[in-house]
Design a protein around this motif. Structure first.
Motif, PDB file in Angstrom:
ATOM      1  N   LYS A  79      40.870  48.870  55.838  1.00 44.04           N
ATOM      2  CA  LYS A  79      40.728  49.595  54.576  1.00 44.04           C
ATOM      3  C   LYS A  79      39.500  50.508  54.634  1.00 44.04           C
ATOM      4  O   LYS A  79      38.439  50.105  55.092  1.00 44.04           O
ATOM      5  CB  LYS A  79      40.593  48.608  53.413  1.00 44.04           C
ATOM      6  CG  LYS A  79      40.679  49.248  52.035  1.00 44.04           C
ATOM      7  CD  LYS A  79      40.466  48.215  50.940  1.00 44.04           C
ATOM      8  CE  LYS A  79      41.545  47.163  50.913  1.00 44.04           C
ATOM      9  NZ  LYS A  79      41.367  46.231  49.767  1.00 44.04           N
ATOM     10  N   PHE A  81      36.973  53.019  52.426  1.00 40.58           N
ATOM     11  CA  PHE A  81      36.472  53.362  51.096  1.00 40.58           C
ATOM     12  C   PHE A  81      35.675  54.664  51.158  1.00 40.58           C
ATOM     13  O   PHE A  81      35.369  55.171  52.234  1.00 40.58           O
ATOM     14  CB  PHE A  81      35.562  52.252  50.571  1.00 40.58           C
ATOM     15  CG  PHE A  81      36.219  50.917  50.403  1.00 40.58           C
ATOM     16  CD1 PHE A  81      36.672  50.492  49.164  1.00 40.58           C
ATOM     17  CD2 PHE A  81      36.392  50.070  51.496  1.00 40.58           C
ATOM     18  CE1 PHE A  81      37.264  49.246  49.005  1.00 40.58           C
ATOM     19  CE2 PHE A  81      36.986  48.831  51.355  1.00 40.58           C
ATOM     20  CZ  PHE A  81      37.424  48.417  50.109  1.00 40.58           C
ATOM     21  N   HIS A  82      35.306  55.148  50.006  1.00 42.98           N
ATOM     22  CA  HIS A  82      34.487  56.356  49.939  1.00 42.98           C
ATOM     23  C   HIS A  82      33.165  56.159  50.674  1.00 42.98           C
ATOM     24  O   HIS A  82      32.668  57.073  51.351  1.00 42.98           O
ATOM     25  CB  HIS A  82      34.215  56.733  48.480  1.00 42.98           C
ATOM     26  CG  HIS A  82      33.426  57.995  48.330  1.00 42.98           C
ATOM     27  ND1 HIS A  82      32.038  58.020  48.308  1.00 42.98           N
ATOM     28  CD2 HIS A  82      33.828  59.280  48.224  1.00 42.98           C
ATOM     29  CE1 HIS A  82      31.616  59.260  48.183  1.00 42.98           C
ATOM     30  NE2 HIS A  82      32.684  60.056  48.133  1.00 42.98           N
ATOM     31  N   THR A 102      35.731  45.256  48.125  1.00 36.35           N
ATOM     32  CA  THR A 102      36.079  45.700  46.781  1.00 36.35           C
ATOM     33  C   THR A 102      35.612  47.115  46.462  1.00 36.35           C
ATOM     34  O   THR A 102      34.634  47.620  47.025  1.00 36.35           O
ATOM     35  CB  THR A 102      35.480  44.759  45.731  1.00 36.35           C
ATOM     36  OG1 THR A 102      34.047  44.821  45.813  1.00 36.35           O
ATOM     37  CG2 THR A 102      35.931  43.318  45.969  1.00 36.35           C
ATOM     38  N   VAL A 103      36.341  47.726  45.529  1.00 34.79           N
ATOM     39  CA  VAL A 103      35.995  49.059  45.023  1.00 34.79           C
ATOM     40  C   VAL A 103      34.632  49.024  44.351  1.00 34.79           C
ATOM     41  O   VAL A 103      33.844  49.985  44.456  1.00 34.79           O
ATOM     42  CB  VAL A 103      37.080  49.533  44.038  1.00 34.79           C
ATOM     43  CG1 VAL A 103      36.634  50.797  43.311  1.00 34.79           C
ATOM     44  CG2 VAL A 103      38.394  49.773  44.765  1.00 34.79           C
ATOM     45  N   ARG A 104      34.341  47.937  43.666  1.00 35.60           N
ATOM     46  CA  ARG A 104      33.059  47.825  42.962  1.00 35.60           C
ATOM     47  C   ARG A 104      31.882  47.976  43.928  1.00 35.60           C
ATOM     48  O   ARG A 104      30.870  48.590  43.590  1.00 35.60           O
ATOM     49  CB  ARG A 104      32.972  46.480  42.254  1.00 35.60           C
ATOM     50  CG  ARG A 104      31.639  46.241  41.555  1.00 35.60           C
ATOM     51  CD  ARG A 104      31.641  44.939  40.787  1.00 35.60           C
ATOM     52  NE  ARG A 104      32.612  44.950  39.711  1.00 35.60           N
ATOM     53  CZ  ARG A 104      32.800  43.948  38.854  1.00 35.60           C
ATOM     54  NH1 ARG A 104      32.061  42.843  38.965  1.00 35.60           N
ATOM     55  NH2 ARG A 104      33.700  44.035  37.911  1.00 35.60           N
ATOM     56  N   TYR A 106      32.152  49.261  47.323  1.00 36.64           N
ATOM     57  CA  TYR A 106      32.229  50.338  48.308  1.00 36.64           C
ATOM     58  C   TYR A 106      32.750  51.669  47.770  1.00 36.64           C
ATOM     59  O   TYR A 106      32.802  52.650  48.506  1.00 36.64           O
ATOM     60  CB  TYR A 106      33.113  49.906  49.472  1.00 36.64           C
ATOM     61  CG  TYR A 106      32.576  48.719  50.221  1.00 36.64           C
ATOM     62  CD1 TYR A 106      31.445  48.819  51.019  1.00 36.64           C
ATOM     63  CD2 TYR A 106      33.205  47.471  50.139  1.00 36.64           C
ATOM     64  CE1 TYR A 106      30.946  47.723  51.713  1.00 36.64           C
ATOM     65  CE2 TYR A 106      32.727  46.376  50.834  1.00 36.64           C
ATOM     66  CZ  TYR A 106      31.591  46.505  51.613  1.00 36.64           C
ATOM     67  OH  TYR A 106      31.099  45.418  52.303  1.00 36.64           O
ATOM     68  N   GLY A 107      33.136  51.711  46.493  1.00 33.56           N
ATOM     69  CA  GLY A 107      33.662  52.952  45.952  1.00 33.56           C
ATOM     70  C   GLY A 107      35.173  53.042  46.099  1.00 33.56           C
ATOM     71  O   GLY A 107      35.817  52.121  46.613  1.00 33.56           O
ATOM     72  N   PRO A 108      35.778  54.137  45.665  1.00 34.93           N
ATOM     73  CA  PRO A 108      37.237  54.282  45.692  1.00 34.93           C
ATOM     74  C   PRO A 108      37.820  54.138  47.097  1.00 34.93           C
ATOM     75  O   PRO A 108      37.202  54.521  48.088  1.00 34.93           O
ATOM     76  CB  PRO A 108      37.452  55.715  45.161  1.00 34.93           C
ATOM     77  CG  PRO A 108      36.215  56.031  44.395  1.00 34.93           C
ATOM     78  CD  PRO A 108      35.100  55.323  45.086  1.00 34.93           C
ATOM     79  N   VAL A 109      39.030  53.572  47.165  1.00 37.65           N
ATOM     80  CA  VAL A 109      39.731  53.437  48.436  1.00 37.65           C
ATOM     81  C   VAL A 109      40.336  54.782  48.819  1.00 37.65           C
ATOM     82  O   VAL A 109      41.004  55.427  48.025  1.00 37.65           O
ATOM     83  CB  VAL A 109      40.830  52.369  48.348  1.00 37.65           C
ATOM     84  CG1 VAL A 109      41.614  52.301  49.660  1.00 37.65           C
ATOM     85  CG2 VAL A 109      40.236  51.004  48.020  1.00 37.65           C
ATOM     86  N   ARG A 110      40.111  55.175  50.079  1.00 35.81           N
ATOM     87  CA  ARG A 110      40.652  56.433  50.582  1.00 35.81           C
ATOM     88  C   ARG A 110      41.963  56.224  51.327  1.00 35.81           C
ATOM     89  O   ARG A 110      42.758  57.154  51.500  1.00 35.81           O
ATOM     90  CB  ARG A 110      39.637  57.110  51.498  1.00 35.81           C
ATOM     91  CG  ARG A 110      38.321  57.492  50.797  1.00 35.81           C
ATOM     92  CD  ARG A 110      37.330  58.099  51.783  1.00 35.81           C
ATOM     93  NE  ARG A 110      37.899  59.263  52.422  1.00 35.81           N
ATOM     94  CZ  ARG A 110      37.686  59.614  53.695  1.00 35.81           C
ATOM     95  NH1 ARG A 110      36.929  58.849  54.463  1.00 35.81           N
ATOM     96  NH2 ARG A 110      38.233  60.699  54.203  1.00 35.81           N
ATOM     97  N   TYR A 124      48.747  54.180  50.303  1.00 28.64           N
ATOM     98  CA  TYR A 124      48.984  52.778  49.991  1.00 28.64           C
ATOM     99  C   TYR A 124      50.347  52.253  50.444  1.00 28.64           C
ATOM    100  O   TYR A 124      50.429  51.259  51.168  1.00 28.64           O
ATOM    101  CB  TYR A 124      48.810  52.575  48.489  1.00 28.64           C
ATOM    102  CG  TYR A 124      48.658  51.129  48.073  1.00 28.64           C
ATOM    103  CD1 TYR A 124      47.752  50.289  48.710  1.00 28.64           C
ATOM    104  CD2 TYR A 124      49.396  50.608  47.013  1.00 28.64           C
ATOM    105  CE1 TYR A 124      47.590  48.973  48.325  1.00 28.64           C
ATOM    106  CE2 TYR A 124      49.245  49.295  46.605  1.00 28.64           C
ATOM    107  CZ  TYR A 124      48.340  48.484  47.263  1.00 28.64           C
ATOM    108  OH  TYR A 124      48.190  47.180  46.879  1.00 28.64           O
TER     109      TYR A 124
END
Length: 206
Positions: A79, A81-82, A102-104, A106-110, A124
């Protein structure tokens, strides 16, 4: 409710229910059925069907020679992340804990990278088909084939999971590995190939 699948002269019915339901509710809703938890909190031997279970030796898609302890380790390792690229350390986790990224944090998933050193990111649904499905099918065929055969020999089974979503195209809900077990026993495994996955999204870390 799942359609019945024939095994010899038996009609095997495999259904999916939420593990969060009380046992009294489950037994009332599915009278006479054998209720089997297949989550990471399940007892032996059924816990081995959890994607968190550390079977070891699971091939990592798009990564020649690389293996993972668990299916979830592969999903989390690839996965992107940003603020964070792949994390190979997730492949060696053997405790069924500390796998999530988690997004919390590492930021949004790319997207999911096509291998530990891949030059493409998969969106996805494509990642589900090209990464998660092959990895989970591998453990069903190479690590838990005995449990799959036990399920095929039963007449009425309810598998417990935290979600019931078996539709790879439904991104609104996490994919249920219990639903994948049912599809595997019924010979209705989802396609692991699609047009979107073939092209992918090119992307390195900014």
């Amino acid at each position: 409710m799942a359609d019945a699948v024939k095994t010899g002269d038996l009609q095997v019915s495999i259904r999916i229910a939420s593990r969060r339901r009380a046992m009294t509710s489950l037994t009332a809703a599915f009278p006479g059925a054998e209720i089997i938890d297949v989550t990471f909190k399940a007892p032996d031997p059924w816990v081995r069907l959890s994607p968190f279970y550390p079977h070891g030796g699971i091939p990592v898609p798009y990564s020649d020679g690389a293996t993972s302890q668990s299916v979830e380790g592969i999903w989390q390792a690839l996965k992107v992340f940003h603020d964070s690229d792949v994390d190979p350390t997730k492949l060696s986790v053997t405790t069924m804990k500390g796998l999530k990224r988690t997004v919390r944090r590492y930021g949004p998933v790319r997207g999911h990278r096509t291998g530990l050193h891949g030059d493409r990111l998969l969106p996805y649904e494509a990642a589900r088909r090209r990464i998660y499905l092959p990895a989970y099918r591998w453990i069903l065929e190479h690590r838990t084939a005995d449990l799959v055969e036990l399920l095929r020999d039963k007449e009425d089974v309810v598998l417990l999971d935290y979600t019931a979503n078996g539709d790879v195209t439904n991104s609104a809900s996490p994919l249920s590995h219990a639903a994948l077990i049912r599809l595997h026993t019924e010979g209705r495994w989802p396609s692991e190939d699609d047009v979107e996955a073939s092209s992918g999204i090119t992307g390195r870390m900014p």
